[in-house]
Design an enzyme around this catalytic site. Structure first.
Site, mmCIF file in Angstrom:
data_model
loop_
_atom_site.group_PDB
_atom_site.id
_atom_site.type_symbol
_atom_site.label_atom_id
_atom_site.label_comp_id
_atom_site.label_asym_id
_atom_site.label_seq_id
_atom_site.Cartn_x
_atom_site.Cartn_y
_atom_site.Cartn_z
ATOM 1 N N THR A 44 54.107 74.158 15.460
ATOM 2 C CA THR A 44 53.722 72.767 15.707
ATOM 3 C C THR A 44 53.474 72.055 14.392
ATOM 4 O OG1 THR A 44 52.475 71.409 17.272
ATOM 5 C CG2 THR A 44 51.195 72.899 15.885
ATOM 6 N N CYS A 49 45.569 65.682 14.735
ATOM 7 C CA CYS A 49 45.382 66.588 15.878
ATOM 8 C C CYS A 49 44.943 67.965 15.381
ATOM 9 C CB CYS A 49 46.686 66.775 16.641
ATOM 10 S SG CYS A 49 47.170 65.369 17.652
ATOM 11 N N HIS A 66 47.614 71.987 21.240
ATOM 12 C CA HIS A 66 47.768 70.922 20.238
ATOM 13 C C HIS A 66 47.186 69.663 20.889
ATOM 14 C CE1 HIS A 66 50.691 68.593 17.372
ATOM 15 N NE2 HIS A 66 49.642 67.859 17.674
#
Lengths: 204, 120
Positions: A44, A49, A66
């Site tokens: 990711t 985030c 996430h």
């Protein structure tokens, strides 16, 4: 089920063969998680985030989420858990899937990444709020935080190998990552407001 | 005397949030961290509502609902399931076990209190 009724969805993106690591790779986006028993890599890219990589090293089950906590709109609402309710559910989606795959709750350990201060034009420290939440949640739940790379000005690309627990983190130059920022900004818009709650059904 | 609600969840964070909301509405709240613990806490206690998670160690929430329904004192007590599970077949299992309603996390305090006030 509407897209806003449940905040986290199991990774939708298709897997691909990552030739660098010679294994299947699953890329997850904001609002997604992925849990597996396979010897894969979960990938990711994070701005403000956070991603929690949670695993049971004995059962060799691991997964990554996430997410970002919503930013409260104004101070009229006395609800002190406004943001944390969302984060706690995001963590629970991942943890429940790990348990379904054979993990034991008392063996879970975590690594956490992201929470950079990278979003332009945000008055509050969105990344810092996410980092604080993850640390507090894991501590409350008795899940050891084995390692972390959170905060600072950088977006990050994270590779998590659930079979070994190994994580590779690449800190990226922020100037080249408008895609990450745009994705996060649209995610914030999508998941803020009163619709951010699950459905209710009363049985007759 | 304030009405008493038992909240059952293996996540202490989640219990803290649910308890905060319910106490804010002047309910007494007792907590349990899984189904086995919930049966111990419920024993001999007058409860007006039980709110339980599904996925928990030792005894899951749906087994807990069925076990409570088998006890005469909780045969008619409202039981809400509060979970991340939104699968229709899972909901049906909850209904068959004897649950009164199903709420998918994350919950909003307003929605939770709305449902609590409807069933209690």
């Amino acid at each position: 089920m509407s897209s806003t009724a449940v905040p986290m969805v199991h990774g939708r993106a298709s897997k691909y063969l990552d030739r660098s690591f010679n294994r299947q790779a699953m890329k997850i986006l904001p609002g997604e998680f992925y849990a597996t028993t396979e010897d894969e890599v979960i990938v990711t890219v994070l701005g403000s985030c956070v991603a929690a990589c949670v695993m049971d090293p004995i059962a060799m089950v691991g997964g990554m989420n996430h997410f970002m906590l919503p930013v409260k709109q104004g101070d009229r609402d006395p609800d002190v858990f406004f943001a944390a309710r969302y984060g706690a559910a995001a963590m629970e989606y991942l943890i429940n899937n790990l348990l379904h795959l054979g993990a034991q709750r008392d063996r879970l350990v975590a690594k956490a990444f992201g929470g950079g201060n990278v979003l332009p034009g945000m008055s509050s420290d969105v990344g810092g709020q996410n980092v604080a939440f993850v640390r507090t949640f894991l501590s409350n739940e008795g899940i050891p935080l084995w390692s972390e790379d959170m905060g600072g000005p950088h977006p990050r690309k994270v590779y998590f190998f659930p079979h070994t627990g190994q994580v590779l983190v690449k800190r990226m130059e922020r100037a080249h990552n408008n895609t990450v920022l745009n994705r996060e900004l649209s995610y914030i818009k999508e998941f803020t407001g009163p619709s951010m709650a699950g459905e209710v059904e009363l049985f007759s | 005397m304030a009405r008493c609600i038992l909240t059952v969840d293996d996540s202490s964070t989640m219990r803290q949030m649910i308890t905060f909301t319910l106490k804010g509405a002047n309910f007494d709240v007792v907590e349990a961290e899984d189904g086995v613990h919930a049966l111990e806490v419920a024993k001999g206690r007058k409860l007006d509502l039980i709110i339980t998670d599904v996925n928990m160690p030792r005894m899951d929430g749906l087994t807990l609902v069925a076990r409570l329904r088998a006890l005469p004192e909780f045969k008619f007590t409202p039981i809400l399931v509060l979970t991340t599970e939104s699968d229709q077949s899972m909901k049906m299992r909850g209904k068959e076990a004897g649950a009164t309603g199903w709420i998918v996390k994350p919950f909003s305090p307003e929605k939770l209190m709305d449902v609590v006030n409807k069933v209690i």
